[in-house]
Design a protein around this motif. Structure first.
Motif, PDB file in Angstrom:
ATOM      1  N   ASP A 167       0.788  -1.231   0.000  1.00 58.90           N
ATOM      2  CA  ASP A 167       0.000   0.000   0.000  1.00 58.90           C
ATOM      3  C   ASP A 167       0.816   1.275   0.000  1.00 58.90           C
ATOM      4  O   ASP A 167       0.257   2.367   0.089  1.00 58.90           O
ATOM      5  CB  ASP A 167      -0.957  -0.013   1.196  1.00 58.90           C
ATOM      6  N   SER A 168       2.132   1.174  -0.107  1.00 58.46           N
ATOM      7  CA  SER A 168       2.924   2.368  -0.387  1.00 58.46           C
ATOM      8  C   SER A 168       2.801   2.707  -1.864  1.00 58.46           C
ATOM      9  O   SER A 168       2.294   1.914  -2.665  1.00 58.46           O
ATOM     10  CB  SER A 168       4.386   2.131  -0.004  1.00 58.46           C
ATOM     11  N   PHE A 169       3.276   3.870  -2.241  1.00 57.14           N
ATOM     12  CA  PHE A 169       3.204   4.327  -3.637  1.00 57.14           C
ATOM     13  C   PHE A 169       4.593   4.217  -4.261  1.00 57.14           C
ATOM     14  O   PHE A 169       5.580   4.702  -3.684  1.00 57.14           O
ATOM     15  CB  PHE A 169       2.717   5.777  -3.689  1.00 57.14           C
ATOM     16  N   TYR A 170       4.680   3.598  -5.436  1.00 58.27           N
ATOM     17  CA  TYR A 170       5.974   3.296  -6.042  1.00 58.27           C
ATOM     18  C   TYR A 170       6.167   4.067  -7.352  1.00 58.27           C
ATOM     19  O   TYR A 170       5.224   4.250  -8.121  1.00 58.27           O
ATOM     20  CB  TYR A 170       6.110   1.792  -6.271  1.00 58.27           C
ATOM     21  N   ILE A 171       7.420   4.489  -7.551  1.00 57.35           N
ATOM     22  CA  ILE A 171       7.756   5.300  -8.723  1.00 57.35           C
ATOM     23  C   ILE A 171       9.011   4.760  -9.400  1.00 57.35           C
ATOM     24  O   ILE A 171       9.794   4.018  -8.805  1.00 57.35           O
ATOM     25  CB  ILE A 171       8.017   6.770  -8.330  1.00 57.35           C
ATOM     26  N   ASP A 172       9.197   5.179 -10.645  1.00 58.26           N
ATOM     27  CA  ASP A 172      10.479   5.021 -11.324  1.00 58.26           C
ATOM     28  C   ASP A 172      11.361   6.173 -10.848  1.00 58.26           C
ATOM     29  O   ASP A 172      11.054   7.344 -11.130  1.00 58.26           O
ATOM     30  CB  ASP A 172      10.270   5.094 -12.835  1.00 58.26           C
TER      31      ASP A 172
END
Length: 371
Positions: free
Chosen positions: A314-319
Protein backbone atom coordinates in the motif's frame (compact mmCIF):
# COMPACT_ATOMS: atom_id res chain seq x y z
CA UNK A 1 23.82 -18.95 26.14
CA UNK A 2 26.89 -16.75 26.31
CA UNK A 3 26.86 -14.68 23.13
CA UNK A 4 29.71 -12.42 22.03
CA UNK A 5 29.36 -9.46 19.66
CA UNK A 6 31.81 -7.46 17.59
CA UNK A 7 30.50 -4.25 19.11
CA UNK A 8 32.64 -1.41 17.76
CA UNK A 9 29.66 0.26 16.11
CA UNK A 10 27.44 -0.19 19.15
CA UNK A 11 29.60 2.35 20.96
CA UNK A 12 31.13 4.44 18.17
CA UNK A 13 28.61 4.77 15.30
CA UNK A 14 25.66 7.15 15.58
CA UNK A 15 23.81 6.12 12.43
CA UNK A 16 22.63 3.00 10.55
CA UNK A 17 25.05 0.26 11.63
CA UNK A 18 25.18 1.61 15.16
CA UNK A 19 21.40 1.82 15.42
CA UNK A 20 21.00 -1.74 14.13
CA UNK A 21 23.55 -3.05 16.61
CA UNK A 22 22.14 -1.20 19.62
CA UNK A 23 18.56 -2.15 18.81
CA UNK A 24 19.41 -5.82 18.38
CA UNK A 25 21.21 -6.00 21.73
CA UNK A 26 18.40 -4.10 23.41
CA UNK A 27 15.60 -6.35 22.19
CA UNK A 28 17.48 -9.64 22.65
CA UNK A 29 18.49 -8.78 26.22
CA UNK A 30 14.89 -7.82 26.97
CA UNK A 31 13.05 -10.76 25.39
CA UNK A 32 15.69 -13.39 26.24
CA UNK A 33 17.10 -12.33 29.61
CA UNK A 34 18.34 -15.85 30.37
CA UNK A 35 21.30 -15.29 28.01
CA UNK A 36 24.46 -13.29 28.65
CA UNK A 37 25.46 -10.72 26.03
CA UNK A 38 29.14 -9.71 25.83
CA UNK A 39 29.87 -6.57 23.80
CA UNK A 40 33.51 -6.48 22.69
CA UNK A 41 34.52 -2.84 22.26
CA UNK A 42 38.08 -2.13 21.00
CA UNK A 43 38.40 1.21 22.84
CA UNK A 44 36.41 3.50 25.17
CA UNK A 45 33.88 5.72 23.41
CA UNK A 46 34.22 9.51 23.43
CA UNK A 47 30.50 9.90 24.09
CA UNK A 48 27.81 7.62 25.43
CA UNK A 49 25.78 6.09 22.60
CA UNK A 50 24.74 2.92 24.40
CA UNK A 51 24.09 2.34 28.07
CA UNK A 52 22.32 -0.82 29.14
CA UNK A 53 20.91 -1.24 32.63
CA UNK A 54 20.32 -4.92 31.93
CA UNK A 55 22.29 -7.24 34.20
CA UNK A 56 22.86 -9.65 31.31
CA UNK A 57 24.78 -7.16 29.10
CA UNK A 58 28.51 -6.55 29.59
CA UNK A 59 30.93 -4.27 27.76
CA UNK A 60 34.33 -5.90 27.27
CA UNK A 61 37.62 -4.13 26.43
CA UNK A 62 41.07 -5.45 25.46
CA UNK A 63 42.83 -6.67 28.61
CA UNK A 64 46.54 -6.43 27.90
CA UNK A 65 48.59 -3.29 27.32
CA UNK A 66 49.57 -4.59 23.89
CA UNK A 67 45.94 -5.17 22.85
CA UNK A 68 44.85 -1.79 24.22
CA UNK A 69 47.58 -0.11 22.16
CA UNK A 70 46.95 -2.14 19.01
CA UNK A 71 43.20 -2.38 19.42
CA UNK A 72 42.53 -2.95 15.72
CA UNK A 73 44.73 -6.03 15.78
CA UNK A 74 42.83 -7.18 18.88
CA UNK A 75 39.54 -6.68 17.08
CA UNK A 76 40.72 -8.58 13.99
CA UNK A 77 42.52 -11.47 15.66
CA UNK A 78 43.61 -11.38 19.30
CA UNK A 79 40.06 -11.05 20.58
CA UNK A 80 39.63 -14.80 20.12
CA UNK A 81 41.67 -15.60 23.23
CA UNK A 82 39.35 -13.34 25.25
CA UNK A 83 36.31 -15.07 23.79
CA UNK A 84 37.68 -18.42 24.92
CA UNK A 85 38.38 -17.14 28.43
CA UNK A 86 34.85 -15.76 28.63
CA UNK A 87 33.49 -19.13 27.44
CA UNK A 88 31.60 -17.54 24.55
CA UNK A 89 29.33 -20.11 22.90
CA UNK A 90 28.47 -18.09 19.81
CA UNK A 91 29.94 -14.97 18.16
CA UNK A 92 27.99 -12.49 16.04
CA UNK A 93 29.69 -9.93 13.80
CA UNK A 94 27.13 -7.16 13.57
CA UNK A 95 28.53 -5.21 10.62
CA UNK A 96 29.99 -7.48 7.97
CA UNK A 97 33.20 -8.44 9.79
CA UNK A 98 34.44 -11.22 12.05
CA UNK A 99 37.88 -11.85 13.59
CA UNK A 100 40.26 -14.54 12.37
CA UNK A 101 40.53 -17.85 14.16
CA UNK A 102 36.98 -18.45 15.33
CA UNK A 103 36.66 -21.75 13.51
CA UNK A 104 39.93 -23.04 15.01
CA UNK A 105 38.63 -22.00 18.41
CA UNK A 106 35.44 -23.99 17.73
CA UNK A 107 33.19 -20.96 18.29
CA UNK A 108 30.06 -20.97 16.08
CA UNK A 109 29.86 -17.70 14.17
CA UNK A 110 27.33 -15.63 12.26
CA UNK A 111 27.77 -12.30 10.52
CA UNK A 112 25.20 -9.67 9.53
CA UNK A 113 25.65 -8.15 6.08
CA UNK A 114 23.50 -5.07 5.57
CA UNK A 115 24.01 -4.36 1.89
CA UNK A 116 26.46 -4.64 -1.01
CA UNK A 117 25.65 -1.25 -2.49
CA UNK A 118 29.36 -0.54 -2.91
CA UNK A 119 29.52 -3.40 -5.43
CA UNK A 120 26.30 -2.53 -7.26
CA UNK A 121 27.13 1.18 -7.47
CA UNK A 122 30.91 1.46 -7.11
CA UNK A 123 30.83 4.90 -8.76
CA UNK A 124 29.52 6.36 -5.50
CA UNK A 125 32.55 5.15 -3.49
CA UNK A 126 36.33 5.47 -3.46
CA UNK A 127 37.99 2.54 -5.24
CA UNK A 128 40.13 1.65 -2.22
CA UNK A 129 37.04 1.55 0.03
CA UNK A 130 35.28 -0.78 -2.41
CA UNK A 131 38.26 -3.15 -2.46
CA UNK A 132 38.62 -3.22 1.33
CA UNK A 133 34.90 -3.71 1.97
CA UNK A 134 34.63 -6.43 -0.66
CA UNK A 135 37.56 -8.33 0.88
CA UNK A 136 36.23 -8.07 4.45
CA UNK A 137 32.63 -8.93 3.65
CA UNK A 138 33.40 -11.82 1.33
CA UNK A 139 35.89 -13.31 3.80
CA UNK A 140 33.39 -13.01 6.66
CA UNK A 141 30.60 -14.54 4.60
CA UNK A 142 32.73 -17.53 3.62
CA UNK A 143 34.21 -18.15 7.08
CA UNK A 144 31.01 -17.75 9.09
CA UNK A 145 28.71 -20.66 9.81
CA UNK A 146 25.69 -18.49 9.01
CA UNK A 147 25.12 -15.18 7.24
CA UNK A 148 22.29 -12.91 8.38
CA UNK A 149 20.95 -10.63 5.62
CA UNK A 150 18.66 -7.74 6.52
CA UNK A 151 16.50 -8.25 3.41
CA UNK A 152 15.80 -10.67 0.60
CA UNK A 153 17.48 -8.15 -1.72
CA UNK A 154 20.69 -8.30 0.32
CA UNK A 155 20.51 -12.10 0.41
CA UNK A 156 20.25 -12.17 -3.38
CA UNK A 157 23.25 -9.85 -3.69
CA UNK A 158 25.36 -12.01 -1.36
CA UNK A 159 24.61 -15.04 -3.51
CA UNK A 160 25.35 -13.17 -6.74
CA UNK A 161 28.51 -11.30 -5.74
CA UNK A 162 30.11 -13.74 -3.28
CA UNK A 163 28.76 -17.08 -4.56
CA UNK A 164 27.54 -18.05 -1.09
CA UNK A 165 25.03 -20.88 -1.10
CA UNK A 166 21.50 -19.54 -0.36
CA UNK A 167 20.91 -22.12 2.38
CA UNK A 168 23.68 -20.50 4.44
CA UNK A 169 21.94 -17.09 4.40
CA UNK A 170 18.95 -16.27 6.61
CA UNK A 171 16.92 -13.07 6.36
CA UNK A 172 16.11 -11.28 9.62
CA UNK A 173 14.68 -7.82 9.08
CA UNK A 174 15.56 -4.68 10.98
CA UNK A 175 13.08 -2.78 13.08
CA UNK A 176 13.12 0.75 14.39
CA UNK A 177 13.29 2.42 17.77
CA UNK A 178 10.32 2.65 20.10
CA UNK A 179 10.00 6.44 19.70
CA UNK A 180 8.68 5.98 16.17
CA UNK A 181 5.85 3.73 17.31
CA UNK A 182 4.33 6.26 19.74
CA UNK A 183 1.80 8.84 18.57
CA UNK A 184 2.96 12.34 19.55
CA UNK A 185 0.45 14.78 20.99
CA UNK A 186 -0.83 17.66 18.89
CA UNK A 187 0.85 20.05 21.30
CA UNK A 188 4.23 18.35 20.94
CA UNK A 189 3.97 18.25 17.14
CA UNK A 190 3.21 21.95 17.09
CA UNK A 191 6.21 22.67 19.31
CA UNK A 192 8.44 20.71 16.92
CA UNK A 193 7.12 22.72 13.96
CA UNK A 194 7.90 25.95 15.81
CA UNK A 195 11.28 24.70 17.03
CA UNK A 196 12.58 24.04 13.52
CA UNK A 197 10.69 26.97 11.95
CA UNK A 198 9.05 24.94 9.22
CA UNK A 199 5.53 25.22 7.71
CA UNK A 200 2.55 23.22 8.95
CA UNK A 201 2.25 21.33 5.66
CA UNK A 202 5.32 19.75 4.10
CA UNK A 203 6.72 16.77 2.23
CA UNK A 204 9.46 14.93 4.13
CA UNK A 205 12.70 13.23 3.10
CA UNK A 206 14.95 11.53 5.68
CA UNK A 207 18.41 10.15 4.86
CA UNK A 208 21.89 11.23 3.91
CA UNK A 209 21.65 13.82 1.16
CA UNK A 210 23.78 12.06 -1.43
CA UNK A 211 23.51 11.16 -5.10
CA UNK A 212 22.49 7.52 -4.58
CA UNK A 213 19.47 8.52 -2.54
CA UNK A 214 18.22 10.85 -5.26
CA UNK A 215 16.66 13.63 -3.16
CA UNK A 216 17.32 16.06 -6.01
CA UNK A 217 14.40 14.50 -7.88
CA UNK A 218 12.02 15.78 -5.18
CA UNK A 219 13.23 19.34 -5.74
CA UNK A 220 12.57 19.00 -9.45
CA UNK A 221 9.10 17.59 -8.78
CA UNK A 222 8.04 20.61 -6.68
CA UNK A 223 9.87 23.27 -8.68
CA UNK A 224 6.74 24.88 -10.18
CA UNK A 225 4.40 24.21 -7.23
CA UNK A 226 3.71 25.84 -3.87
CA UNK A 227 4.59 22.66 -1.95
CA UNK A 228 7.08 22.71 0.92
CA UNK A 229 9.86 20.17 1.41
CA UNK A 230 11.83 19.27 4.55
CA UNK A 231 15.13 17.45 3.91
CA UNK A 232 16.57 15.86 7.01
CA UNK A 233 20.01 14.27 6.97
CA UNK A 234 23.75 14.70 6.72
CA UNK A 235 24.95 16.76 3.78
CA UNK A 236 27.51 15.79 1.13
CA UNK A 237 28.97 17.61 -1.91
CA UNK A 238 25.79 16.54 -3.75
CA UNK A 239 23.89 18.98 -1.54
CA UNK A 240 25.68 21.92 -3.18
CA UNK A 241 24.07 21.01 -6.50
CA UNK A 242 20.67 21.02 -4.82
CA UNK A 243 21.28 24.38 -3.20
CA UNK A 244 22.29 25.83 -6.56
CA UNK A 245 19.03 24.53 -8.06
CA UNK A 246 17.05 26.01 -5.16
CA UNK A 247 18.61 29.41 -5.88
CA UNK A 248 18.01 29.08 -9.62
CA UNK A 249 14.33 28.18 -9.17
CA UNK A 250 13.78 30.56 -6.22
CA UNK A 251 12.71 27.72 -3.91
CA UNK A 252 14.43 28.99 -0.76
CA UNK A 253 11.08 29.73 0.94
CA UNK A 254 9.83 26.20 0.23
CA UNK A 255 12.82 24.00 1.06
CA UNK A 256 14.18 23.43 4.57
CA UNK A 257 17.36 21.54 5.49
CA UNK A 258 17.48 19.98 8.96
CA UNK A 259 20.05 17.83 10.75
CA UNK A 260 20.87 16.58 14.25
CA UNK A 261 17.18 16.09 15.04
CA UNK A 262 16.36 13.98 18.10
CA UNK A 263 14.37 10.77 17.66
CA UNK A 264 11.22 12.10 19.40
CA UNK A 265 11.31 15.21 17.21
CA UNK A 266 11.86 13.12 14.09
CA UNK A 267 8.92 10.88 15.00
CA UNK A 268 6.75 14.00 15.30
CA UNK A 269 7.95 15.22 11.89
CA UNK A 270 7.01 11.90 10.30
CA UNK A 271 3.55 12.16 11.84
CA UNK A 272 3.06 15.77 10.78
CA UNK A 273 4.28 15.32 7.18
CA UNK A 274 1.79 15.18 4.32
CA UNK A 275 3.83 12.30 2.92
CA UNK A 276 7.27 10.74 3.14
CA UNK A 277 9.32 10.52 -0.07
CA UNK A 278 12.27 8.13 -0.45
CA UNK A 279 13.28 8.00 -4.15
CA UNK A 280 16.57 6.17 -3.62
CA UNK A 281 18.08 4.18 -6.47
CA UNK A 282 19.14 1.31 -4.18
CA UNK A 283 19.14 0.36 -0.49
CA UNK A 284 19.94 -2.66 1.62
CA UNK A 285 16.63 -2.16 3.39
CA UNK A 286 15.28 1.35 4.12
CA UNK A 287 14.56 1.99 7.79
CA UNK A 288 13.06 5.47 7.15
CA UNK A 289 10.27 3.75 5.21
CA UNK A 290 9.47 1.65 8.26
CA UNK A 291 9.54 4.70 10.52
CA UNK A 292 7.08 6.51 8.23
CA UNK A 293 4.71 3.53 8.08
CA UNK A 294 4.56 3.40 11.87
CA UNK A 295 3.59 7.10 11.74
CA UNK A 296 0.67 6.27 9.41
CA UNK A 297 2.14 8.65 6.85
CA UNK A 298 1.81 7.83 3.14
CA UNK A 299 5.07 6.72 1.55
CA UNK A 300 6.38 7.27 -1.95
CA UNK A 301 9.45 5.18 -2.74
CA UNK A 302 11.17 3.47 -5.65
CA UNK A 303 9.83 0.42 -7.44
CA UNK A 304 11.78 -2.83 -7.47
CA UNK A 305 14.71 -3.91 -5.33
CA UNK A 306 14.21 -3.93 -1.59
CA UNK A 307 11.61 -1.16 -1.46
CA UNK A 308 8.45 -3.31 -1.70
CA UNK A 309 9.86 -5.49 1.11
CA UNK A 310 9.95 -2.46 3.38
CA UNK A 311 6.94 -0.58 2.02
CA UNK A 312 4.40 -3.34 1.47
CA UNK A 313 1.53 -3.32 -1.03
CA UNK A 314 0.00 0.00 0.00
CA UNK A 315 2.92 2.37 -0.39
CA UNK A 316 3.20 4.33 -3.64
CA UNK A 317 5.97 3.30 -6.04
CA UNK A 318 7.76 5.30 -8.72
CA UNK A 319 10.48 5.02 -11.32
CA UNK A 320 13.24 7.00 -9.54
CA UNK A 321 14.59 8.20 -12.90
CA UNK A 322 11.28 9.83 -13.91
CA UNK A 323 10.55 13.09 -12.11
CA UNK A 324 7.13 13.33 -13.75
CA UNK A 325 6.20 9.97 -12.17
CA UNK A 326 7.13 11.29 -8.74
CA UNK A 327 5.22 14.53 -9.28
CA UNK A 328 2.10 12.64 -10.36
CA UNK A 329 2.20 10.44 -7.23
CA UNK A 330 2.64 13.49 -4.97
CA UNK A 331 -0.49 15.11 -6.35
CA UNK A 332 -2.41 11.83 -6.37
CA UNK A 333 -1.84 11.52 -2.62
CA UNK A 334 -2.89 15.13 -2.01
CA UNK A 335 -6.05 14.72 -4.11
CA UNK A 336 -7.27 11.32 -2.76
CA UNK A 337 -7.34 11.63 1.05
CA UNK A 338 -9.91 8.88 1.66
CA UNK A 339 -8.00 6.26 -0.32
CA UNK A 340 -4.69 7.36 1.18
CA UNK A 341 -6.02 7.07 4.73
CA UNK A 342 -7.17 3.50 4.06
CA UNK A 343 -3.80 2.61 2.56
CA UNK A 344 -1.85 4.05 5.50
CA UNK A 345 -3.99 2.02 7.91
CA UNK A 346 -3.22 -1.15 5.97
CA UNK A 347 0.46 -0.17 5.85
CA UNK A 348 0.44 0.19 9.63
CA UNK A 349 -0.80 -3.39 9.88
CA UNK A 350 1.90 -4.51 7.44
CA UNK A 351 4.71 -2.87 9.39
CA UNK A 352 3.93 -4.87 12.54
CA UNK A 353 6.08 -7.66 11.07
CA UNK A 354 9.08 -5.49 11.96
CA UNK A 355 8.19 -5.30 15.66
CA UNK A 356 10.85 -5.99 18.27
CA UNK A 357 9.38 -9.26 19.52
CA UNK A 358 9.25 -10.78 16.02
CA UNK A 359 12.84 -9.80 15.21
CA UNK A 360 14.17 -10.96 18.58
CA UNK A 361 12.47 -14.34 18.21
CA UNK A 362 13.81 -14.91 14.70
CA UNK A 363 17.37 -14.03 15.68
CA UNK A 364 17.26 -16.08 18.87
CA UNK A 365 15.94 -19.08 16.94
CA UNK A 366 18.97 -18.84 14.64
CA UNK A 367 21.34 -18.68 17.62
CA UNK A 368 19.70 -21.75 19.15
CA UNK A 369 19.92 -23.71 15.91
CA UNK A 370 23.60 -22.83 15.52
CA UNK A 371 24.55 -23.98 18.99
Amino acid sequence: MKIGYEAKRVFHNKTGLGNYSRDLIRILSHYYPQNQYFLYNPKPAKETLFLSNAQNVQEKFPKTRFSKTFYNLWRQKNIVSDLKKDQIQLFHGLSGEIPQGLRRANIPTCVTIHDLIFLRYPQFYKKIDVKISEYKFKKAAKESDLVVAISEQTKSDIVDFFQIEPEKIKVVYQGCRAEFKVQASLDFKQKVIEKYQIPQNFLLYVGTIEARKNAFSILKAIADTDLNLVLLGGETPYTAQMRAYIAEKNLHKQVFFLKNVSSPDLAALYQQAQMFIYPSFFEGFGIPIIEALYAKTPVITSQGGVFPEAGGEDSFYIDPYRVEDLKAKIFYILEHPTEVKARTERSWQYVQRFNDEVIAQEMHNLYTQMI
